[in-house]
Write an enzyme that holds these catalytic residues in place. Structure first.
Site, PDB file in Angstrom:
ATOM      1  CG  ASN A 151     -28.461  21.728  -6.749  1.00 53.76           C
ATOM      2  OD1 ASN A 151     -27.539  21.212  -6.120  1.00 53.76           O
ATOM      3  ND2 ASN A 151     -28.918  21.231  -7.892  1.00 53.76           N
ATOM      4  CG  HIS A 187     -28.417  21.718   1.662  1.00 56.34           C
ATOM      5  ND1 HIS A 187     -27.516  20.953   0.968  1.00 56.34           N
ATOM      6  CD2 HIS A 187     -28.869  20.928   2.671  1.00 56.34           C
ATOM      7  CE1 HIS A 187     -27.409  19.756   1.543  1.00 56.34           C
ATOM      8  NE2 HIS A 187     -28.231  19.713   2.568  1.00 56.34           N
ATOM      9  CB  CYS A 199     -33.089  44.538  13.724  1.00 56.30           C
ATOM     10  SG  CYS A 199     -31.904  43.186  13.529  1.00 56.30           S
ATOM     11  N   GLY A 234     -27.317  13.624  -9.959  1.00 56.69           N
ATOM     12  CA  GLY A 234     -26.163  14.510  -9.790  1.00 56.69           C
ATOM     13  C   GLY A 234     -25.826  14.844  -8.352  1.00 56.69           C
TER      14      GLY A 234
HETATM   15  C1  BV8 Z   1     -26.838  18.454   9.956  1.00 57.33           C
HETATM   16  C2  BV8 Z   1     -24.379  24.931   1.959  1.00 57.33           C
HETATM   17  C3  BV8 Z   1     -27.401  18.167  12.270  1.00 57.33           C
HETATM   18  C4  BV8 Z   1     -25.055  25.776   0.994  1.00 57.33           C
HETATM   19  C5  BV8 Z   1     -24.033  22.596   2.122  1.00 57.33           C
HETATM   20  C6  BV8 Z   1     -24.596  12.202   9.863  1.00 57.33           C
HETATM   21  C7  BV8 Z   1     -25.861  12.713  10.135  1.00 57.33           C
HETATM   22  C8  BV8 Z   1     -26.091  14.085  10.139  1.00 57.33           C
HETATM   23  C9  BV8 Z   1     -25.022  14.975   9.865  1.00 57.33           C
HETATM   24  C10 BV8 Z   1     -23.776  14.458   9.597  1.00 57.33           C
HETATM   25  C11 BV8 Z   1     -23.562  13.091   9.596  1.00 57.33           C
HETATM   26  N1  BV8 Z   1     -22.260  12.890   9.297  1.00 57.33           N
HETATM   27  C12 BV8 Z   1     -21.645  14.082   9.096  1.00 57.33           C
HETATM   28  C13 BV8 Z   1     -22.528  15.050   9.305  1.00 57.33           C
HETATM   29  C14 BV8 Z   1     -22.243  16.465   9.199  1.00 57.33           C
HETATM   30  C15 BV8 Z   1     -22.474  17.001   7.787  1.00 57.33           C
HETATM   31  C16 BV8 Z   1     -22.085  16.057   6.699  1.00 57.33           C
HETATM   32  O1  BV8 Z   1     -22.932  15.374   6.135  1.00 57.33           O
HETATM   33  N2  BV8 Z   1     -20.810  16.040   6.351  1.00 57.33           N
HETATM   34  C17 BV8 Z   1     -20.366  15.196   5.253  1.00 57.33           C
HETATM   35  C18 BV8 Z   1     -19.384  15.979   4.378  1.00 57.33           C
HETATM   36  C19 BV8 Z   1     -19.775  13.941   5.832  1.00 57.33           C
HETATM   37  N3  BV8 Z   1     -23.875  17.366   7.638  1.00 57.33           N
HETATM   38  C20 BV8 Z   1     -24.284  18.550   8.122  1.00 57.33           C
HETATM   39  O2  BV8 Z   1     -23.557  19.305   8.753  1.00 57.33           O
HETATM   40  C21 BV8 Z   1     -25.741  18.938   7.852  1.00 57.33           C
HETATM   41  N4  BV8 Z   1     -26.315  19.348   9.098  1.00 57.33           N
HETATM   42  O3  BV8 Z   1     -26.919  17.298   9.710  1.00 57.33           O
HETATM   43  O4  BV8 Z   1     -27.230  19.041  11.169  1.00 57.33           O
HETATM   44  C22 BV8 Z   1     -26.024  17.908  12.797  1.00 57.33           C
HETATM   45  C23 BV8 Z   1     -25.251  18.993  13.216  1.00 57.33           C
HETATM   46  C24 BV8 Z   1     -23.964  18.752  13.716  1.00 57.33           C
HETATM   47  C25 BV8 Z   1     -23.444  17.445  13.743  1.00 57.33           C
HETATM   48  C26 BV8 Z   1     -24.227  16.372  13.292  1.00 57.33           C
HETATM   49  C27 BV8 Z   1     -25.511  16.606  12.822  1.00 57.33           C
HETATM   50  C28 BV8 Z   1     -25.815  20.139   6.927  1.00 57.33           C
HETATM   51  C29 BV8 Z   1     -25.398  19.762   5.537  1.00 57.33           C
HETATM   52  C30 BV8 Z   1     -25.602  20.951   4.581  1.00 57.33           C
HETATM   53  C31 BV8 Z   1     -24.268  21.576   4.332  1.00 57.33           C
HETATM   54  N5  BV8 Z   1     -24.404  22.666   3.366  1.00 57.33           N
HETATM   55  N6  BV8 Z   1     -24.085  23.647   1.368  1.00 57.33           N
HETATM   56  C32 BV8 Z   1     -24.069  26.166  -0.056  1.00 57.33           C
HETATM   57  O5  BV8 Z   1     -23.112  26.915   0.255  1.00 57.33           O
HETATM   58  O6  BV8 Z   1     -24.267  25.712  -1.172  1.00 57.33           O
HETATM   59  S1  BV8 Z   1     -23.518  21.119   1.504  1.00 57.33           S
HETATM   60  C33 BV8 Z   1     -23.091  21.200  -0.144  1.00 57.33           C
HETATM   61  O7  BV8 Z   1     -22.929  19.813  -0.520  1.00 57.33           O
HETATM   62  C34 BV8 Z   1     -24.172  21.720  -1.073  1.00 57.33           C
HETATM   63  O8  BV8 Z   1     -25.406  22.039  -0.455  1.00 57.33           O
HETATM   64  C35 BV8 Z   1     -24.396  20.530  -2.008  1.00 57.33           C
HETATM   65  O9  BV8 Z   1     -25.627  20.504  -2.530  1.00 57.33           O
HETATM   66  C36 BV8 Z   1     -24.166  19.442  -1.038  1.00 57.33           C
HETATM   67  C37 BV8 Z   1     -24.086  18.053  -1.561  1.00 57.33           C
HETATM   68  O10 BV8 Z   1     -23.182  18.044  -2.628  1.00 57.33           O
HETATM   69  P1  BV8 Z   1     -23.749  17.561  -4.043  1.00 57.33           P
HETATM   70  O11 BV8 Z   1     -24.947  18.396  -4.378  1.00 57.33           O
HETATM   71  O12 BV8 Z   1     -23.924  16.090  -4.012  1.00 57.33           O
HETATM   72  O13 BV8 Z   1     -22.602  18.008  -5.003  1.00 57.33           O
HETATM   73  P2  BV8 Z   1     -21.167  17.319  -5.192  1.00 57.33           P
HETATM   74  O14 BV8 Z   1     -20.292  18.289  -5.899  1.00 57.33           O
HETATM   75  O15 BV8 Z   1     -20.719  16.721  -3.908  1.00 57.33           O
HETATM   76  O16 BV8 Z   1     -21.481  16.098  -6.185  1.00 57.33           O
HETATM   77  C38 BV8 Z   1     -21.872  16.364  -7.524  1.00 57.33           C
HETATM   78  C39 BV8 Z   1     -22.253  15.025  -8.118  1.00 57.33           C
HETATM   79  O17 BV8 Z   1     -22.708  15.227  -9.439  1.00 57.33           O
HETATM   80  C40 BV8 Z   1     -21.085  14.028  -8.192  1.00 57.33           C
HETATM   81  O18 BV8 Z   1     -21.539  12.773  -7.784  1.00 57.33           O
HETATM   82  C41 BV8 Z   1     -20.733  14.015  -9.697  1.00 57.33           C
HETATM   83  O19 BV8 Z   1     -20.281  12.738 -10.095  1.00 57.33           O
HETATM   84  C42 BV8 Z   1     -22.074  14.311 -10.320  1.00 57.33           C
HETATM   85  N7  BV8 Z   1     -22.029  14.959 -11.624  1.00 57.33           N
HETATM   86  C43 BV8 Z   1     -21.158  15.915 -12.054  1.00 57.33           C
HETATM   87  N8  BV8 Z   1     -21.512  16.285 -13.315  1.00 57.33           N
HETATM   88  C44 BV8 Z   1     -22.625  15.578 -13.642  1.00 57.33           C
HETATM   89  C45 BV8 Z   1     -22.960  14.732 -12.568  1.00 57.33           C
HETATM   90  N9  BV8 Z   1     -24.020  13.891 -12.593  1.00 57.33           N
HETATM   91  C46 BV8 Z   1     -24.771  13.893 -13.721  1.00 57.33           C
HETATM   92  N10 BV8 Z   1     -24.521  14.686 -14.783  1.00 57.33           N
HETATM   93  C47 BV8 Z   1     -23.465  15.531 -14.785  1.00 57.33           C
HETATM   94  N11 BV8 Z   1     -23.239  16.305 -15.874  1.00 57.33           N
HETATM   95 ZN    ZN Z   2     -32.860  41.817  11.991  1.00 58.42          ZN
END
Ligand code: BV8
Ligand code: ZN
Length: 268
Positions: free
Chosen positions: A111, A128, A157, A195
């Site tokens: 988060n 992140h 800058c 979460g």
């Molecule tokens: C990277 C930006 C190297 C900030 C975000 C394999 C290995 C490495 C990388 C990859 C790979 N496969 C694919 C990739 C690429 C990609 C990726 O993972 N894609 C996914 C979609 C398949 N990863 C990347 O690009 C990462 N970089 O690895 O660099 C690289 C580079 C190029 C190519 C390969 C490797 C960077 C990832 C970071 C992206 N930035 N955010 C912002 O704007 O906020 S991601 C975004 O999703 C947020 O940061 C968020 O935190 C994150 C994860 O989501 P969640 O937090 O899990 O939230 P979500 O809504 O999905 O789920 C909520 C959950 O809560 C649900 O399960 C729900 O049921 C539950 N819930 C809801 N209410 C409740 C609850 N639980 C309990 N109580 C409740 N009340």
């Molecule tokens: Zn600067």
């Protein structure tokens, strides 16, 4: 006994067993957007999720920022204004109870909303980045944003500043990754996964690292996720309800999450 009650009891007895065996049992928390849902911050996926109206490719990638910095800053400004006046909920305070009791080593969070720190968590790794910071890709200066920028923020800058968050396709800070993998390997008897949808890598691989090092995995989520199959217990329900209950029953004599929240409100 209801399913939730039974899951909670199983989770508590697992942790108590470990606490009896290990003098200084160490818990790690891995949190995602679901822990902040009850604070009024929409999650990324699922109904009325942040991404629902937008395609992540359009907003959270360096290419999107290159192509249309105005649109990306509009989205982040909207989120800053949304998050700014939200407060931590009882799930955040439940982790503070664990940290004050010396049980919680560290919070690893995806988060960017600062709610863990605002609840009082001291030891945290923001994997992140943080939405209340902007950074310059030229001179690497970082500035704090206490409100949404009215126009495109420019560095001293002269370069356009960007949100200090990790976008898709960008690598996470290698030192933070290393630190996280180190605590998951060496200081984690129990991993609380709270979460998160468990689909964003490399953080989605963290529970596996902990499991490989014989940690007990306790998942708090309203539904099954790709992590559930390696969890020892999925405590299925709202984290803001179940995590405080888990902590109150585990540490009946510690300051409860609701007392901490009360206190937090008073010191505001
Ligand atoms: C990277 C930006 C190297 C900030 C975000 C394999 C290995 C490495 C990388 C990859 C790979 N496969 C694919 C990739 C690429 C990609 C990726 O993972 N894609 C996914 C979609 C398949 N990863 C990347 O690009 C990462 N970089 O690895 O660099 C690289 C580079 C190029 C190519 C390969 C490797 C960077 C990832 C970071 C992206 N930035 N955010 C912002 O704007 O906020 S991601 C975004 O999703 C947020 O940061 C968020 O935190 C994150 C994860 O989501 P969640 O937090 O899990 O939230 P979500 O809504 O999905 O789920 C909520 C959950 O809560 C649900 O399960 C729900 O049921 C539950 N819930 C809801 N209410 C409740 C609850 N639980 C309990 N109580 C409740 N009340
Ligand atoms: Zn600067």
């Amino acid at each position: 006994m209801s399913k939730k009650k039974e899951q909670l009891s199983r989770a508590i007895s697992l942790v108590k067993q470990i606490m009896r065996k290990h003098e200084n049992t160490q818990l790690i928390a891995l949190s995602g957007a679901g822990i902040s849902k009850a604070s009024g911050i929409p999650t990324f996926r699922g109904e009325n999720g942040l991404w629902k109206d937008y395609n992540p490719k359009e907003l959270a990638t360096p290419q999107a920022f290159e192509r249309d910095p105005e649109l990306v800053w509009d989205w982040y400004s909207w989120r800053i204004s949304l998050i700014k006046n939200k407060t931590p909920n009882l799930a955040h305070y439940a982790l503070v109870t664990l940290e004050k009791a010396g049980l919680l080593e560290c919070v690893l969070t995806q988060n960017v909303d600062s709610l863990h720190q605002r609840a009082g968590i001291e030891n945290i790794i923001e994997l992140h980045g943080n939405i209340f910071r902007a950074r310059c890709e030229k001179c690497h200066k970082r500035i704090h944003l206490d409100h949404a920028p009215k126009e495109l923020p420019i560095c001293s800058c002269g370069k356009l500043l960007r949100p200090d968050v990790v976008w898709f396709g960008e690598s996470l800070d290698s030192r933070l990754l290393e630190k996280s993998q180190n605590v998951l390997t060496n200081q984690c008897d129990v991993l609380l996964v709270i979460g998160t949808s468990g689909i964003v890598y490399p953080v989605a691989s963290f529970p596996k690292i902990a499991k490989k090092n014989n940690a007990v995995i306790l998942e708090f989520n309203i539904q099954q996720t790709p992590i559930s199959h390696i969890a020892d217990v999925l405590i299925q329900g709202k984290a803001e309800k179940l995590l405080p209950e888990f902590v109150n029953r585990l540490l009946p004599d510690a300051p409860s999450p609701s007392e901490l929240k009360e206190e937090g409100v008073k010191t505001k």
